[in-house]
Design a protein around this motif. Structure first.
Motif, mmCIF file in Angstrom:
data_model
loop_
_atom_site.group_PDB
_atom_site.id
_atom_site.type_symbol
_atom_site.label_atom_id
_atom_site.label_comp_id
_atom_site.label_asym_id
_atom_site.label_seq_id
_atom_site.Cartn_x
_atom_site.Cartn_y
_atom_site.Cartn_z
ATOM 1 N N MET A 113 -38.934 -0.567 21.839
ATOM 2 C CA MET A 113 -38.513 -1.853 21.276
ATOM 3 C C MET A 113 -38.181 -1.730 19.804
ATOM 4 O O MET A 113 -38.778 -2.372 18.949
ATOM 5 N N SER A 114 -37.274 -0.838 19.512
ATOM 6 C CA SER A 114 -36.885 -0.736 18.112
ATOM 7 C C SER A 114 -35.772 -1.734 17.869
ATOM 8 O O SER A 114 -34.773 -1.456 17.224
ATOM 9 N N VAL A 115 -35.993 -2.937 18.387
ATOM 10 C CA VAL A 115 -34.961 -3.959 18.259
ATOM 11 C C VAL A 115 -34.695 -4.260 16.810
ATOM 12 O O VAL A 115 -33.561 -4.430 16.397
ATOM 13 N N LEU A 116 -35.792 -4.328 16.050
ATOM 14 C CA LEU A 116 -35.623 -4.713 14.656
ATOM 15 C C LEU A 116 -34.671 -3.746 13.969
ATOM 16 O O LEU A 116 -33.700 -4.139 13.345
ATOM 17 N N ARG A 117 -34.993 -2.466 14.153
ATOM 18 C CA ARG A 117 -34.187 -1.454 13.484
ATOM 19 C C ARG A 117 -32.736 -1.597 13.924
ATOM 20 O O ARG A 117 -31.829 -1.605 13.121
#
Lengths: 658, 179
Positions: B1-5
């Motif tokens: 879940m490196s959605v932020l990045r």
């Protein structure tokens, strides 16, 4: 409230300073060329990590705690490192428990903050909170901790209601060689970390680590020793492979176990493990994707106190989580940047009930399906509009929609103004739905989950400003106004077990209200060797019972937050390989309740300090003092004789990197 | 879940360079490349005629943007004016290069490029992890948001280049032989 005034004044002073220095020119190539090689090496540069400088242009209230800040602070645990984020409410309950939240609602069952470690969710669906004592990592191998206050639900989904904490460990390629750490003192009695990193093949790096610590007991108000000493051990690995410039693979896992004294005889026990794989792939210059999957297992067993009709016992919870997550980001034309993703999570939870505290059904398997899409449109070269939504399906409430719109404006170089409106939900956790306290077999349930418990909702309005005023000064201000609905309440069951008595009390959704506040944070490099940081948070909460409804706790039980807090930190390089860092914090009075009875934790000042000495670049010796201003002080808990207070403590530490 | 990045990447791709207030990574790396020209001694014949340019060559994707051009504009090395050249394909590198910068896009090609340059008097510089062990003469590494140099002295020596102690002293020396 003089401390509060001081907080406002320092905030105003920093803002004034910000504006006064807004015309200072930034570094140019000509100036850089005058520097010596050593001076160039001493410069802190933006985005060395090959990640874009995100802070400046993110339309949300994000604060980043860097690896260096954690090391300088002398933090020995994740909650201590999280004290470096100004936008969190954080209180230590006892030696091994912390209450941590963003934008309020920091009760002992606080449930509005999502916490991820390398993309793996660590909150428990038991109550949507985090067992902080089971979370840890060798802090020297952390890359950064991102703390976002405000809803992150469009991206992260339910539970990212008031904030998200994103803990990222370093890539194995950046933790090569042998690292040893050890030390001990009064609270952290002894601790040690061993890590070794190497190369398995060209572009394939690994590390393995082991960590152990023992934390001594805190004290009660009268000075007697509390029963809360604890210890934890963990080990793990991480492998990072870069197969080409287009493909990155990560495989990592951890195993841990520990225990903490809970009462004179009872012991809290926790253990677990996880394994995670991630593949990131660049498809074209304008598009890339990532696929991640993990398995996580946690076990927790907790002594429960005796109740009127039930003896003391032990409740245990075994949770298995299987998660897979896919994301794709792509550029469409000149103006659009789209990101979308799909996720699936399966949780299998088995509670071994105690008579005094139980969950029905004891075993529960749940499915969570989610998808999201978000588009960022460049309206003008300096104006960006973002709209997106998450759509989730959970077993309790069915479909949930969590949309957000964000606007980012860059009025001048180094300045950012942003605004956002988002809707987030907190879906029911097992405690809201399945709780029976004590168990029905005792004949009288006092508190019971609500079979019709709905999702709590918030609509959040945010406005923020960020400025990198010069190479020396950066500041950020975030403001928010949140409207909550369907917040948890407790009301007597319409069908009382014993006529005339209000039991069982059943969880309902009959609270509503709003909160507003601001978060201010400023960094100032006063001298090349002296860095200062100031942070201030204001939080006003107004929750009330809906018209015509009833709450047993009179809307007092879902919040336990200081209205204001501020922090001042300094990191000073003394020369001769010595450096000293100090962190002063002030936390306002905390109203904490036992049902409708209001209790208070007094406001307090506390100070942490660390003195470090580097006899060689590879060795650091340090002395760290925590909570130095008082022999003991409470940070949390209803004022009764069993409330635990936190002692002043001191420890020494040695860190070697070979 | 490196959605932020992922998301922030999406947010930022177009904005970041304009916003960077302090020196950016590649601003400082550009200045280092400029300094290398001053602190490394090339054999006289490698510099060519008196007015021949001193060439810094970038292989593959160019991470510097305009920074390198801005940094060396109007400067010279012992009277040789700077020139910046860019090569998409490593096969195109000409012998006229004095410094070759091998960026992250050439991760899998690193050994091949180093080998193809042989013992010619060309200073190889890269920011690929552990590239100094893999035969590059100077590697940029980052440590706590600061740049460090890792220098493979043997590789430079084999190419007939002498690196000044001003550069060596604050740097990490890597023992590996030229690849």
């Amino acid at each position: 409230m003089r401390a509060a005034q001081l907080g406002w004044m320092s905030a105003a002073a920093f803002l004034a300073l910000t504006i006064a220095r807004a015309d200072e020119p930034s570094e140019s190539a000509a100036e850089l060329k005058k520097l010596s090689v050593e001076e160039l090496m001493g410069l802190e540069v933006t985005s060395v990590s090959k990640r874009p400088e995100k802070l400046a242009a993110t339309a949300s209230a994000i604060q980043v705690i860097t690896h260096d800040e954690i090391q300088e602070s002398g933090a020995q645990s994740l909650p201590e490192a999280l004290r470096l984020a100004d936008n969190l409410q954080l209180a230590q309950k006892n030696s091994h428990d912390w209450a941590i939240s963003a934008r309020g609602f920091n009760t002992s069952l606080s449930n509005k903050l999502l916490v991820l470690v390398d993309g793996r969710s660590v909150y428990t669906p038991l109550y949507s909170g985090v067992f902080w004592n089971a979370q840890d990592y060798p802090l020297a191998d952390l890359d950064r901790i991102e703390v976002i206050s405000g809803p992150g639900s469009t991206l992260w989904g339910a539970n990212a209601v008031n904030g998200v904490i994103n803990i990222t460990t370093k890539s194995a390629s950046n933790t090569q060689g042998l690292y040893l750490e050890g030390g001990g003192g009064s609270h952290w009695q002894d601790f040690g970390t061993v890590r070794y990193g190497g190369m398995l093949a060209p572009n394939v790096y690994f590390r393995i680590y082991g960590k152990y610590f023992e934390g001594d007991a805190e004290v009660l108000a009268g000075g007697e020793r509390a029963h809360d000493a604890w210890r934890q051990g963990r080990g793990g690995f991480r492998i990072d492979a870069q197969r080409s410039s287009d493909d990155t693979l990560t495989l990592q896992g951890d195993l841990y176990g520990g225990s903490g004294d809970h009462t004179a005889t009872g012991e809290l026990r926790f253990s677990g493990g996880n394994i995670l794989g991630r593949w990131s792939h660049t498809l074209t210059q304008d598009s890339d994707m990532s696929l991640q999957t993990y398995f996580d297992r946690t076990h927790i067993s907790l002594p429960t106190a005796a109740m009127a009709f039930a003896p003391a016992g032990v409740i245990a919870d075994d949770l298995n989580t299987y998660d897979v997550d896919f994301q794709h980001h792509l550029r469409m034309g000149e103006r659009h940047r789209v990101v979308w993703g799909l996720g699936y999570r399966l949780t299998h939870d088995v509670v071994s009930n105690a008579l005094s505290l139980s969950f029905f059904p004891p075993t529960l398997t749940q499915n969570l399906f989610s998808g999201f899409v978000q588009d960022e449109v460049m309206l003008r070269p300096e104006v960006f509009f973002t709209a997106g939504t998450k759509l989730e399906h959970n077993d309790y409430t069915g479909y949930e929609v969590e949309p957000s719109v964000r606007l980012l404006w860059i009025p001048a170089l180094n300045q950012t103004l942003w605004s956002a409106v988002s809707r987030a939900v907190r879906t029911p956790s097992r405690i809201d739905h399945d709780l029976a306290e004590p168990a029905p077999s005792t004949g009288l349930v006092l508190l019971q989950g609500g079979s019709g418990f709905k999702s709590e909702t918030v609509v959040a309005y945010e406005l923020g400003y960020r400025a990198q005023v010069s190479t020396k000064l950066a500041t950020s201000l975030s403001t928010f106004y949140n409207r909550y609905d369907h917040v948890r309440s407790t009301a007597p069951s319409p069908e009382p077990t014993i006529p005339g008595l209000p039991f069982p009390l059943v969880f309902q959704n009959d609270l509503e209200g709003h909160t507003y506040g601001l978060e201010l944070s400023t960094d100032y490099q006063l001298l090349p060797a002296w860095r200062l940081h100031a942070g201030y948070t204001l939080l006003k909460e107004d929750l009330h019972v809906k018209a015509g409804r009833f709450d047993f706790s009179d809307a007092h039980n879902e919040t336990a937050d200081p209205q204001q807090q501020f922090s001042l930190r300094s990191a000073l390089d003394l020369g001769r390989n010595l450096d000293v860092s100090t962190a002063l914090r002030w936390v306002d009075t905390l109203h904490i309740n036992n049902a409708a009875v209001v209790g208070i934790v007094p406001s307090y000042f506390e100070l942490n300090a660390r003195l470090g000495w580097h006899p060689t670049p590879k060795i650091e010796l340090s002395v760290v003092g925590e909570n130095l201003l008082h022999a003991q002080h409470p940070e949390y808990g209803f004022p009764d004789p069993s409330r635990v207070e936190i002692r002043r403590s001191l420890f020494g530490r040695i860190q070697c990197q070979f | 879940m490196s959605v932020l990045r992922a998301l922030v990447l999406v947010w930022l791709a177009g904005v970041a360079p304009a916003l960077a207030a302090g020196p950016t990574e590649y601003q400082v790396k550009a200045v280092f490349l400029f300094n290398f020209a001053q602190f490394v001694v090339w054999p006289p014949q490698a510099l060519g005629a008196a007015d021949a340019p001193f060439s810094i060559c970038i292989v593959g994707e160019d991470p510097f943007g305009a920074e390198l051009d801005v940094t060396v504009r109007g400067e010279n090395v012992q009277g040789h004016p700077f020139a910046v050249r860019r090569y998409r394909d490593p096969g195109d590198i000409e012998s006229a290069c004095h410094i070759v910068f091998i960026g992250a896009s050439q991760l899998t090609q690193l050994e091949k490029i180093v080998k193809s340059l042989g013992d010619r008097a060309i200073l190889t510089v890269s920011d690929i992890d552990h590239s100094a062990e893999r035969g590059t003469m100077i590697q940029f590494a980052s440590e706590h948001n600061r740049l460090r140099l890792r220098i493979n002295v043997a590789a430079a020596k084999a190419a007939g280049l002498t690196i000044s102690s001003k550069l060596l002293r604050p740097s990490q020396i890597i023992g590996a032989e030229a690849g």
